[in-house]
Design a protein around this motif. Structure first.
Motif, short mmCIF file in Angstrom:
data_model
loop_
_atom_site.label_atom_id
_atom_site.label_comp_id
_atom_site.label_asym_id
_atom_site.label_seq_id
_atom_site.Cartn_x
_atom_site.Cartn_y
_atom_site.Cartn_z
N ALA A 85 0.83 -1.20 0.00
CA ALA A 85 0.00 0.00 0.00
C ALA A 85 0.87 1.25 0.00
N ARG A 86 1.92 1.23 0.82
CA ARG A 86 2.80 2.41 0.88
C ARG A 86 3.54 2.60 -0.44
N ARG A 87 3.92 1.52 -1.09
CA ARG A 87 4.66 1.61 -2.35
C ARG A 87 3.86 2.31 -3.44
N VAL A 88 2.57 2.00 -3.53
CA VAL A 88 1.77 2.56 -4.63
C VAL A 88 1.16 3.91 -4.29
N LEU A 89 1.30 4.36 -3.03
CA LEU A 89 0.76 5.66 -2.64
C LEU A 89 1.80 6.77 -2.79
N LYS A 90 1.31 7.93 -3.16
CA LYS A 90 2.17 9.11 -3.21
C LYS A 90 2.47 9.57 -1.78
N PRO A 91 3.61 10.21 -1.55
CA PRO A 91 3.89 10.76 -0.22
C PRO A 91 2.76 11.68 0.24
N GLY A 92 2.33 11.51 1.46
CA GLY A 92 1.21 12.29 1.97
C GLY A 92 -0.14 11.68 1.67
N GLY A 93 -0.16 10.57 0.94
CA GLY A 93 -1.42 9.92 0.59
C GLY A 93 -2.11 9.31 1.79
N THR A 94 -3.41 9.13 1.66
CA THR A 94 -4.23 8.57 2.74
C THR A 94 -4.41 7.07 2.56
N PHE A 95 -4.29 6.34 3.65
CA PHE A 95 -4.59 4.91 3.66
C PHE A 95 -5.64 4.68 4.74
N ALA A 96 -6.86 4.34 4.32
CA ALA A 96 -7.97 4.12 5.25
C ALA A 96 -8.20 2.62 5.44
N ILE A 97 -8.31 2.21 6.69
CA ILE A 97 -8.51 0.80 7.02
C ILE A 97 -9.75 0.67 7.90
N TYR A 98 -10.58 -0.31 7.58
CA TYR A 98 -11.72 -0.65 8.44
C TYR A 98 -11.76 -2.17 8.54
N ASP A 99 -11.14 -2.70 9.58
CA ASP A 99 -11.01 -4.15 9.77
C ASP A 99 -11.52 -4.55 11.14
N VAL A 100 -11.86 -5.83 11.27
CA VAL A 100 -12.12 -6.39 12.59
C VAL A 100 -10.77 -6.65 13.25
#
Length: 205
Positions: A85-100
């Motif tokens: 996920a970090r590799r394909v995101l631009k710096p400053g990009g948002t990564f949203a997670i909704y997991d159990v």
């Protein structure tokens, strides 16, 4: 990441006016997601590919944001998934997670994401925070959604217990004949404090 039938991707595209790419291991899910997007006139806003969250078929820094909803419980190697996920995101990009998230010990099976303990990879929020930090993310927001989940699953359970045929659309289509047991075990796990759907909003460093 783990787009399933594409509901979240279509929601993002329609409400935020952005372009969204979904990826899922299941070719059947990807096929249905494409069909649904076309029926809704979103064929130019969303696209879907078959692939793994552990080897995303995209160049580095391709996306401004990424989301993973109810997927991590099926991924054993979360360190690799977060690194991708970090590799394909631009710096400053948002990564949203909704997991159990939580501790799997004592959890009854089957549950909505797994028929047995062997296919369930629930991890604690602390583990998520550690692995996300190692991958190059800062967790900016975190909150438990236990009460929201209990309300949702109790309403579903109540409808399932009502006399008559089940509705034409619903989670029972995906979860099969064991849907009532899966929902009951989910409610039990959340009620006992073993697990809770948890929301994390992260920023790529």
């Amino acid at each position: 990441m783990g787009c399933g039938l594409g509901g979240a991707s279509r929601f993002f595209a329609r409400t935020l006016g952005c372009r969204v790419t979904g990826i899922d291991l299941s070719e059947d899910y990807v096929h249905v997601a494409r069909e649904l997007a076309a029926r809704l006139g979103l064929g130019n806003e969303v696209s879907y590919e078959t692939g793994s969250a552990l080897a995303l078929p995209f160049a580095p820094e391709t996306f401004a944001a990424a989301a993973m909803l109810h997927v991590g419980m099926n991924i054993a190697d979360k360190r690799k998934a977060f690194a991708e996920a970090r590799r394909v995101l631009k710096p400053g990009g948002t990564f949203a997670i909704y997991d159990v998230m939580g501790e799997a010990e004592g959890l009854a099976f089957p549950v909505p994401w797994a028929a047995s303990a062997e296919s369930s990879f629930v991890a604690s929020a602390a583990t998520y925070r550690l692995l996300l930090s190692e991958a190059g993310f800062v967790v900016e927001k975190e909150r438990s959604r236990a009460e929201v989940a209990l309300d949702f699953f109790r309403r579903i359970s109540g409808r399932a217990a009502s006399p008559g045929k089940p509705p034409p659309l619903g989670l029972h289509i995906l979860m099969g004949a064991t849907t009532p047991q899966k929902i009951a075990n989910m409610i039990d796990g959340v009620t006992r404090g073993l697990i809770a759907p948890t929301e994390m909003i992260c920023r790529a460093r």
